[in-house]
Design a protein around this motif. Structure first.
Motif, short mmCIF file in Angstrom:
data_model
loop_
_atom_site.label_atom_id
_atom_site.label_comp_id
_atom_site.label_asym_id
_atom_site.label_seq_id
_atom_site.Cartn_x
_atom_site.Cartn_y
_atom_site.Cartn_z
N ILE A 132 0.85 -1.18 0.00
CA ILE A 132 0.00 0.00 0.00
C ILE A 132 0.89 1.24 0.00
O ILE A 132 1.82 1.36 0.80
N GLU A 164 -3.58 -6.05 4.53
CA GLU A 164 -4.41 -4.85 4.45
C GLU A 164 -5.66 -4.93 5.33
O GLU A 164 -6.03 -3.95 5.99
N TRP A 195 -2.27 3.18 8.60
CA TRP A 195 -1.34 2.87 7.51
C TRP A 195 -0.14 3.80 7.52
O TRP A 195 0.99 3.38 7.25
#
Length: 151
Positions: free
Chosen positions: A30, A127, A135
């Motif tokens: 990510i 995730e 994050w």
């Protein structure tokens, strides 16, 4: 002569294109963009479909349907996407650098990707197991690591 030494990315068959992937998993981490500066930050949070130990997509044929923002790499976007790792075989080929010595097609062993520190194997979080609000706290710089030309 090996196919990657005599063909451009555009000349490769689909099977050859797929074989170029070194299986590092870095492209499936990510990425976050700093809203103020536009700086891209890579996290140690991986896509919901990426196997954190095998470093492959668990549903490769259907990945774009299941993960709408999954980007299918092609001969054009490997040259323009800013977050493609410098170690990526597609990027290296597009830049005329050829495959790295540790690439499985060159070394003959997929373990070399792990041994040189390019693989995400065992270093990430799924995730779906990390709150998106957290994050940013998972920002890491190790995905920028590029191994030396030889050990």
């Amino acid at each position: 002569m090996a196919f990657w030494e005599e063909k451009t990315l555009e000349q490769m068959t689909q099977a050859e294109w797929e074989a170029l992937c070194d299986g590092c998993g870095r492209c499936c981490l990510i990425k976050l963009e700093d809203e103020d500066t536009g700086t891209l930050i890579t996290s140690d949070v991986r896509c919901q479909l990426l196997d954190g130990n095998g470093c492959g997509c668990t549903d490769y044929p259907n990945r774009q349907a299941k993960v709408p923002d999954c980007i299918k790499l092609d001969t054009v976007n490997v040259r323009t996407i800013p977050w493609i790792p410098t170690t990526c075989a597609y990027r290296r080929m597009a830049e005329g650098k050829g495959l790295a010595w540790w690439h499985p097609l060159v070394s003959g062993d997929p373990q070399t990707v792990v041994d040189v520190g390019v693989s995400i194997k065992g270093r990430t979080f799924l995730e779906t197991e990390v709150d998106p609000e957290e994050w940013e706290a998972h920002a890491v710089d190790w995905p920028e690591y590029e191994p030396p030309d030889h050990l």
